[in-house]
Design an enzyme around this catalytic site. Structure first.
Site, mmCIF file in Angstrom:
data_model
loop_
_atom_site.group_PDB
_atom_site.id
_atom_site.type_symbol
_atom_site.label_atom_id
_atom_site.label_comp_id
_atom_site.label_asym_id
_atom_site.label_seq_id
_atom_site.Cartn_x
_atom_site.Cartn_y
_atom_site.Cartn_z
ATOM 1 N N ILE A 55 -13.761 -13.385 -1.819
ATOM 2 C CA ILE A 55 -13.080 -13.487 -3.218
ATOM 3 C C ILE A 55 -11.945 -13.082 -3.118
ATOM 4 O O ILE A 55 -11.401 -11.940 -2.341
ATOM 5 C CB ILE A 55 -14.103 -12.743 -4.222
ATOM 6 C CG1 ILE A 55 -15.584 -13.517 -4.435
ATOM 7 C CG2 ILE A 55 -13.447 -13.026 -5.665
ATOM 8 C CD1 ILE A 55 -16.602 -12.630 -5.328
ATOM 9 N N TYR A 56 -10.878 -13.684 -3.956
ATOM 10 C CA TYR A 56 -9.493 -13.242 -4.043
ATOM 11 C C TYR A 56 -9.319 -11.928 -4.934
ATOM 12 O O TYR A 56 -9.652 -11.948 -6.228
ATOM 13 C CB TYR A 56 -8.505 -14.364 -4.639
ATOM 14 C CG TYR A 56 -8.509 -15.525 -3.715
ATOM 15 C CD1 TYR A 56 -7.586 -15.490 -2.701
ATOM 16 C CD2 TYR A 56 -9.430 -16.602 -4.012
ATOM 17 C CE1 TYR A 56 -7.565 -16.819 -1.969
ATOM 18 C CE2 TYR A 56 -9.260 -17.713 -3.194
ATOM 19 C CZ TYR A 56 -8.338 -17.760 -2.112
ATOM 20 O OH TYR A 56 -8.234 -18.933 -1.501
ATOM 21 N N HIS A 65 -16.404 0.843 -22.020
ATOM 22 C CA HIS A 65 -17.417 0.424 -22.609
ATOM 23 C C HIS A 65 -19.077 1.546 -22.413
ATOM 24 O O HIS A 65 -18.961 1.874 -21.606
ATOM 25 C CB HIS A 65 -17.869 -1.102 -22.308
ATOM 26 C CG HIS A 65 -16.764 -1.966 -22.973
ATOM 27 N ND1 HIS A 65 -15.795 -2.692 -22.085
ATOM 28 C CD2 HIS A 65 -16.408 -2.115 -24.124
ATOM 29 C CE1 HIS A 65 -15.117 -3.272 -22.899
ATOM 30 N NE2 HIS A 65 -15.571 -3.117 -24.200
#
Lengths: 444, 368
Positions: free
Chosen positions: B297-298, B273
């Site tokens: 965080i996984y 983008h």
């Protein structure tokens, strides 16, 4: 659609067009010409209004969106001593530079084609200043320094004052903030004028929808005469529809130096893209790579490229296995899809793989929101039919994964067509993870 | 504030985008909403007072007016504006809506390529007014079983396959709209669907960012864990990391940044983008994935392993009793073939007792 660089010449032309409105009280001559050969420069000198090309000492440099032209020894400002370059010498220099490949210190290389020519401006180091503005995070930031030229880049933190200007800050607050942050070592005699210029510069940058605007150096001569010696500008091209008169013919967005050697195929796809409401993009990363992608959708094309790079390394290959990056989306017609597939198949069947591996064609995509999958696959099937012999010769193996409206028919059609033509194909729908065909193809 | 949308949420739809509105109403019918999710349409150039749509097998009339102000006066409780204006007018439409005091909680902007300076001004004005902007350049978002924005989820078949017809346990935030759909599918296959999802939009300047949505989901009791799909470029993911580190976000997050490929190519190739371009090492997808993993965080090993990570986290949460079995609701099925109650016949013969259409009596053809 994003922030795009324009030529120094075009930036200066935009300055000049709006000078009276934004910079009243200062004077700017806008003596600049942009040429693509020495002869064009000589012809220009015969035109009315450009007599100065014959009368004054000149400076010539390439105008092709790259910086550090001084360090790259690409600024012609002296023959024997600074300020003695004549028209004939400038024209000869341009032709000489155009006749061979130029390699920059950064490693970029290509052939120079566009040059900006201006009068030589005698001045002292004390008269040089630096000013620029851009967007950082959500805010605009104005940068000012009492030192211009190459010096400012060494010791940026000590030499440059920053003013952060939030999008909703009033003009009065902005002016106050700029005044409060004028570099202290600007000459006393210039301080008031510089402050006024800086405020007007910011308004110009803002109102004209620049994304980045830098003058380095700006030279403050006597009698409020300003010389813009070097300039870098990027426009927010999404504002183009509001800036039709303001930018006028100067909103050209040339390809960066060294990038213009796009292949004919990439150019053809870019041209088809510009004529279509749909989106067609192609970048060839390695024409000898054996994994080729035809992926629908911008986000999906990125995850496929990521996954191919990750998994080819994990399977004893390397990122150079990935031949291309690109996407087709936004509801391309059958004809457009066929053209895109033809282009890819043509490219992938030009060279045999050095290690004797099969060519892999990944026809991937996420679950479409509203694109009719069967319709887009029709163009790909037509391309298979036309190119079947080449594909067999290069052992092209096709892996398909797609979902969305009418996907069952699309998958069935493409499978039947490949089977009928005797091409190797594996076909998967939304029940299979979007990039899992990459794993299947690379582990095989 | 806990949930973005409820079953009572009604929208004002700016632009008479019939297919998108019909998809919303089909969704409403499928999940047996009491009121249609589109209260009124704003069509500045139309003089019609209403537009007909199907609601299941039947037809309903959705009122149509020329200005957002009229629409707001008619439906003071419709607190969502679906701004389907073009990139030329989307800014003005949003600013006008924000100025209507107390009306809108959420404005979704679909247009791609709004001038950056206007987008920034619009986003700031919305923040000042306490209005959440979703977009620009987005397909929107969904609260399954309650409210669906326009084309999110695609066809009604895909919506049911992706379990978007009823609330699951996941809070989903992506940038890309195309991958939003895909992620919904991945979550349906490997878990129990989503409770709330937003595609924040692909432009460089978007109104609500990852952290805004994740903080709301943190306070939404229906959301048990979150999935974040980031992208190369920008530093928004670091705000999430910060919120995890300082305890503002306690629910588990599974995250991945796409665009790891960019590290292999020094310059010139734009992967993805407008917002997706790394200006510094910290903005690369790889650096963000590492930083997120370090914060607890996984983060899967690659995008291809995302389903495995989802399964692991969901299994853990199920074992802990955080995620419980979801009862599948009854679904109404939108008929495949629908006939409008009225039709205009231009080939008729009215010479006999009864007018005929291609030889057939009108009463035989026009009966629903």
């Amino acid at each position: 659609m994003a922030q795009r660089a324009i030529r120094e010449y075009d930036g200066k032309a935009i300055f000049s067009r709006h000078w009276e409105q934004y910079f009243s009280g200062f004077h700017y001559g806008f003596k600049s010409v942009l040429v693509t050969s020495g002869k064009e420069l000589l012809d220009k000198a015969e035109e009315h209004g450009f007599e100065w090309l014959k009368q004054e000492a000149l400076v010539a440099k390439p105008d092709m969106l790259f910086g550090k032209r001084g360090k790259n020894d690409l600024v012609l400002f002296k023959t024997n001593k600074p300020g003695d370059v004549t028209l004939a010498e400038a024209a000869a220099w341009i032709d000489e530079k155009m006749s061979k490949t130029t390699t920059l210190l950064s490693g970029q290389h290509g052939t120079l084609s566009h040059f900006i020519i201006e009068p030589f401006t005698p001045h002292t180091q004390e008269q040089e200043y630096y000013i620029s503005a851009t967007t950082v995070g959500e805010d605009d930031v104005l940068y000012m320094s009492a030192e211009g030229g190459m010096e400012v880049e060494e010791g940026w933190d000590e030499k440059v004052n920053e003013v952060t200007i939030p999008i909703n800050m009033s003009d009065a607050d902005m002016e106050h903030a700029v005044k409060a942050n004028i570099p202290t070592d600007i000459q006393a005699k210039d301080k008031e004028a510089f402050t006024s210029f800086a405020i007007q510069f910011f308004k110009f940058y803002r109102d004209l929808n620049f994304a980045y605007l830098e003058i380095n150096p700006i030279v403050m001569l006597d009698n409020n005469e300003m010389a813009i010696l070097d300039m870098v500008a990027r426009l927010d091209d999404t504002a183009g529809f509001m800036m039709v008169d303001e930018w006028a013919e100067n909103a050209n967005f040339p390809t960066a130096f060294g990038m213009e050697d796009q292949s004919p195929e990439e150019k053809a796809v870019a041209e088809a893209d510009s004529k279509s409401g749909a989106s067609l993009k192609l970048t060839i990363l390695n024409p000898l790579g054996h994994v080729w992608t035809m992926v629908a959708g911008g986000g999906a094309s990125v995850v496929y490229a990521d996954t191919i790079a990750d998994l080819s390394e994990a399977n004893g290959g390397s990122v150079s296995d990935l031949a291309n990056y690109g996407e087709y989306s936004g509801g391309p017609t059958t004809g457009e899809t066929k053209f895109y597939a033809d282009t890819l198949i043509d490219l992938m069947t030009r060279h045999k793989d050095a290690k004797g591996r099969n060519k892999i064609m990944i026809i991937g995509g996420a679950i479409a929101n509203f694109t009719d999958v069967a319709k887009t696959f029709t163009g790909i099937i037509q391309s298979f039919e036309e190119n079947v012999d080449k594909m067999k010769e290069h052992n092209v193996q096709i892996y398909v994964r797609r979902g969305g409206p009418n996907y069952e028919k699309g998958l069935k059609d493409i499978k039947e067509a490949a089977d009928r033509l005797g091409l190797y194909i594996e076909v998967y729908g939304p029940e299979t993870h979007v990039t899992d065909i990459v794993r299947m193809a690379l582990e095989k | 504030m806990a949930a973005l949308f409820t079953r009572d949420t009604q929208a004002i739809f700016w632009n008479n985008n019939k297919s998108a509105i019909q998809r919303m109403l089909d969704y409403d019918y499928t999940i047996s909403r009491e009121t249609p999710s589109v209260a009124v349409i704003v069509a500045p150039t139309s003089s019609n007072k209403f537009e007909k749509f199907f609601y299941g097998p039947d037809e309903i009339m959705v009122p149509m007016v020329r200005t957002t102000a009229e629409a707001a006066a008619m439906f003071p409780k419709a607190d969502v504006l679906l701004n389907f204006a073009s990139f030329r007018t989307a800014y003005d439409v949003t600013m006008e809506a924000i100025a209507i005091e107390g009306q809108f909680k959420t404005v979704m902007v679909t247009a791609e390529g709004i001038p950056e300076r206007l987008a920034r001004g619009m986003n700031q004005a919305a923040r000042d007014a306490g209005v959440t902007v979703i977009g620009p350049a987005t397909v929107g978002g969904i609260a399954p079983g309650a409210f669906k924005i326009a084309n999110v989820g695609g066809t009604i078949e895909n919506i049911v396959n992706s379990k978007l017809h009823r609330a699951g346990s996941c809070g989903l935030v992506t940038r890309s709209g195309g991958l939003f759909n895909e992620l919904s599918n991945i979550i349906a296959i490997n878990a129990d669907g989503i409770a709330e999802g937003v595609a924040i939009g692909g432009d460089r300047f978007v109104g609500s960012v990852f952290i805004d949505n994740l903080l709301r989901m943190e306070s939404n009791p229906d959301v048990k864990y979150m999935i974040l799909l980031g992208e190369v470029g920008g530093t928004e993911e670091y705000k999430v990391i910060e919120a995890v580190k300082n305890g503002q976000i306690k629910k588990p997050i599974i995250a991945w940044c796409i665009g790891t490929i960019a590290k292999h190519f020094s310059t010139g190739v734009q992967f993805g983008h407008a917002g997706a371009s790394a200006n510094a090492d910290a903005e690369t997808a790889g650096a963000k994935n590492i930083a997120m993993a370090e914060a607890g965080i996984y983060v899967p090993a690659s995008f291809n392993d995302l389903p495995v990570t989802i399964k692991e986290v969901v299994a853990k949460l199920t074992a802990e009793g955080v995620i419980t079995e979801i009862e599948e609701p009854e679904l109404k099925v939108v008929p495949k073939v629908r006939k409008a109650n009225e039709f205009i016949c231009t080939i008729s013969d009215d010479t006999g007792e009864e007018a005929t259409y291609a030889g057939y009596p009108i009463s035989a053809v026009a009966t629903p």
